[in-house]
Design an enzyme around this catalytic site. Structure first.
Site, mmCIF file in Angstrom:
data_model
loop_
_atom_site.group_PDB
_atom_site.id
_atom_site.type_symbol
_atom_site.label_atom_id
_atom_site.label_comp_id
_atom_site.label_asym_id
_atom_site.label_seq_id
_atom_site.Cartn_x
_atom_site.Cartn_y
_atom_site.Cartn_z
ATOM 1 N N HIS A 137 25.781 40.436 61.098
ATOM 2 C CA HIS A 137 25.804 40.624 62.545
ATOM 3 C C HIS A 137 24.734 39.782 63.245
ATOM 4 C CE1 HIS A 137 28.105 44.141 61.191
ATOM 5 N NE2 HIS A 137 28.726 44.000 62.341
ATOM 6 N N SER A 148 36.916 40.304 55.022
ATOM 7 C CA SER A 148 37.386 39.321 55.987
ATOM 8 C C SER A 148 36.551 38.052 55.928
ATOM 9 C CB SER A 148 37.335 39.903 57.403
ATOM 10 O OG SER A 148 36.017 40.291 57.742
#
Length: 759
Positions: free
Chosen positions: A697, A436
């Site tokens: 993250h 993604s």
């Protein structure tokens, strides 16, 4: 009279208020006071939703993660956080990291993150070393207790127990974690006594480690801990969940606490033994409502289990969900667009607590007092069992006819690798991403308008194709070797596929926290699974038409779809997984037929499905690996199969990962500084591997040199010719402003290593 209570409530809010408040704060759009006010508002609302219980939990709310909260409670945040910063800033530095800025060069790496037992929730791993010192910092917990008491609620604070806290953490040197227990226990005692000083009678102290296989040393640590804490001036409810006690049953019953909670969903057959072993002064809390799945409780069945226990224990019987309701959505009443039949089968957090009070009323006042509700519940349970939507004979017949040869590649890896390299002509250290790219507001609005019928099919396709073209152009500009289409059409890696498969239902507001502000909306897997038609081929074909470089087909694997859905409980999970594997296999074959010669099948959730006891691992891994192989191995040798796994400890299942026989595996390793690759010094992994060098993250943008150093560490463990270069995970949650420089540095790092290899 039985006592009702709850182990924990979802934090995020029915409209994901916490997620949006956190992200506004992180972007600098709001102040800390605004975030704190959102937290207070949500806590009061959630306590109100639990007001019919005898005791409501306090301390289960968190701005990011309850294990990280425990680290802050014990003054054990990583030493690299800025000690001069305020407590909230330190907290988010530990959870998210912090990049250096023009005014401050202090860069902070985020704490390692991994799965919370066998769930899809992620916790921040505590860090220890020989110098670790602990200190009681209960101010935030005490403030929440004051809030709840001022609002008139009867409360039960929640703590992660000292032994589980040590067990969940990692040492950064050779220190034995258990050697820190002597330092830790006085701090826990101080906190408990401060709770007593603030009028607290009961404290829920969670020791989920009791449902794992514990060595004698860890069992002794539990004894030491609770004989020490028994001197404190509060009553401790020792809480276990997610599994059976087994060899720890007698230990759990005999520890000097005022009560014990067990998970009766997973350990129903242990209940009678627990009642037999439990000292006569202790309460037994029975987790009778499933806190991890969304199906209605069979109330009649629950009462048949509980009534004999109630006869024996009377007021010493407490009732609760099996575990914290963190793992389920908040309120089914929000789901107005879910079809009535499916809706009638479900219970979310609010409804589960209503079930709990019904069971308590039936025990306290007799079944006749809730006769109508019991009859309605029985009808719902029977309708689900008999529904033709649940059962598809053709799917079952196909599963029965599938044999082991379906999971075998034509040739061994070395032969396939040579064929694939000849076809693909990839350089050393080939670069790629996990799938993604940033999910911009424009992309989300396009999907939303299409979902609401405000965009025609043709216009929707044009807009998604434009996003794919943008992602391909960016990757070509950056110089990546194997491209992806960016997944602009996908809302979620599981939900997207579930929406196109038979046997799944979907909610509008069924959000569940995965970590921090990251929420997922798990599909409801209610029936037999099949694939009506191609799901991804059109988008991948379009992406491939834009470039001569290979574009990966991107699929989610059967085990991950299973583990990240709310799964039907009327047949073995292995059977459901096999159904999914055959459906995704059809998609793999269609992609190959369309000319896609690299196909990635993500199994991010493979490890989290492991039973908590190692003695049960083989059974799970056998069917999980077989399901992946059925999905992946119907292709020719020329087709390169990738898989991806993230944020789990894989060293102890490396043989099973090798047995998957994927041509390339990509895994998360950057936060652990390649620690996850230590196993390759002992295990000769046969296929190619891409250890993540970019922690997606965290907002930190890694430098070229940082990535080079990580790859050098990887090359010490893995043959250089087998190494790929990639981020830890997909990039959907990051911004292009972060992604572009990070990927540019990643490509440059790979090019640098190629030069050194050539030299």
């Amino acid at each position: 009279m039985v006592t009702t209570h709850n182990l924990g409530f979802p934090r995020i809010g029915s409209q994901r208020e916490l997620k949006f408040a956190l992200e506004r704060y992180w972007r600098g759009e709001t102040a800390a006071d605004d975030l704190e006010q959102t937290g207070k508002t949500l806590r009061l609302r959630h306590w109100s939703l639990q007001a019919d219980l005898d005791l409501v939990p306090v301390g289960d709310f968190s701005f990011y993660d309850h294990v990280l909260d425990t680290s802050q409670l014990l003054d054990n945040l990583p030493s690299r956080v800025d000690k001069n910063a305020d407590a909230l800033t330190q907290y988010f530095q530990a959870s998210r990291g912090q990049a250096g800025s023009s005014c401050c060069n202090h860069q902070v790496a985020a704490a390692e993150m991994t799965k919370w037992f066998d769930t899809n929730y992620h916790y921040l791993v505590p860090e220890f070393n020989a110098e670790s010192a602990f200190k009681a910092c209960p101010e935030r917990l005490l403030a929440q207790i004051k809030e709840a008491k001022a609002a008139g609620f009867k409360i039960k604070p929640v703590l992660v127990g000292p032994v589980s806290y040590l067990w969940l953490g990692k040492t950064k040197d050779e220190t034995d974690k258990l050697a820190l227990l002597d330092k830790l226990l006085p701090v826990y005692a101080e906190i408990l006594d401060q709770l007593a000083d603030n009028g607290v009678e009961w404290v829920q102290i969670d020791e989920p480690v009791l449902v794992t296989e514990l060595s004698t040393e860890w069992q002794q640590a539990l004894q030491k801990a609770y004989f020490s804490l028994a001197k404190c001036r509060v009553k401790l409810l020792l809480t276990t969940y997610f599994g059976q006690l087994q060899q720890n049953l007698q230990l759990a019953c005999e520890l000097p606490t005022a009560g014990l909670h067990i998970d009766a969903i997973n350990a129903a057959d242990e209940l009678v033994r627990v009642v037999d072993w439990l000292p006569s002064h202790k309460v037994l809390s029975v987790g009778i409502i499933n806190g991890r799945n969304i199906w209605k409780t069979d109330l009649t069945q629950a009462l048949e289990l509980l009534e004999p226990i109630h006869t024996r224990l009377a007021e010493r019987l407490w009732l609760a969900p099996s575990c914290s309701l963190l793992h389920v959505p908040i309120d089914l009443s929000s789901e107005q667009n879910l079809d009535e039949e499916t809706r009638d089968w479900l219970a979310f957090a609010v409804q589960k607590l209503e079930e709990l009070t019904l069971i308590a009323q039936a025990l306290n006042l007799g079944r006749d007092s809730v006769a109508t509700q019991l009859a309605d519940n029985k009808q719902s349970i029977q309708h689900r069992q008999q529904s033709t939507r649940v059962h598809n004979p053709a799917v079952k017949q196909r599963c029965e006819a599938t044999h082991s040869a379906s999971g075998q590649r034509h040739s061994a890896y070395l032969q396939r690798a040579a064929i694939q390299q000849q076809a693909l002509q990839l350089p050393a250290f080939p670069t790629t991403t996990i799938g993604s790219f940033p999910q911009t507001n424009d992309i989300r609005q396009t999907r939303k308008k299409y979902r609401l019928g405000q965009l025609a099919d043709a216009e929707y396709r044009q807009q998604i194709q434009a996003e794919i073209r943008y992602a391909i152009d960016k990757q070509l500009e950056l110089g990546l070797d194997v491209l992806v289409h960016g997944e602009a059409e996908r809302n979620d890696m599981v939900e997207y596929f579930g929406q196109q498969l038979q046997g799944f239902a979907f909610t509008e507001f069924g959000w569940v926290q995965s970590y921090g502000s990251r929420c997922v909306k798990p599909p409801i897997l209610y029936g037999d699974v099949s694939r009506p038609g191609p799901m991804t081929v059109e988008w991948i074909q379009y992406a491939q038409s834009l470039t001569d470089k290979p574009v990966k087909g991107m699929l989610t694997g059967p085990v991950t779809i299973l583990n990240w859905s709310f799964v039907r409980d009327d047949q073995p999970r292995s059977e459901t997984c096999k159904q999914i594997s055959l459906a995704i296999r059809d998609e793999v074959i269609d992609l190959e037929s369309a000319g896609v010669n690299i196909i990635q099948i993500d199994e991010a959730a493979l490890r989290e499905g492991l039973p908590l006891r190692q003695s049960q691992w083989k059974t799970y891994l056998d069917w999980a690996v077989e399901s992946f192989r059925i999905t992946a191995n119907g292709v020719a040798d020329e087709t390169q199969i990738h898989t991806h796994m993230c944020y789990s400890e894989f060293n102890d299942i490396i043989e099973a990962i090798a047995a998957m026989d994927a041509d390339v595996i990509t895994i998360e390793t950057s936060r652990s500084q390649m620690e996850l690759l230590d196993v390759f010094q002992k295990f000769d992994y046969p296929n190619a591997i891409g250890p993540g060098v970019y922690d997606i993250h965290s907002p930190n943008i890694p430098s070229k040199q940082e990535m080079v150093e990580l790859l050098k560490l990887a090359a010490q463990r893995i043959d250089k010719t087998l190494l790929w270069v990639n981020p830890d995970c997909g990039l959907k949650t990051r911004r292009w402003e972060e992604v572009e420089p990070a990927l540019k540095a990643m490509v440059s790092a790979a090019q640098s290593l190629r030069l050194k290899l050539a030299a």
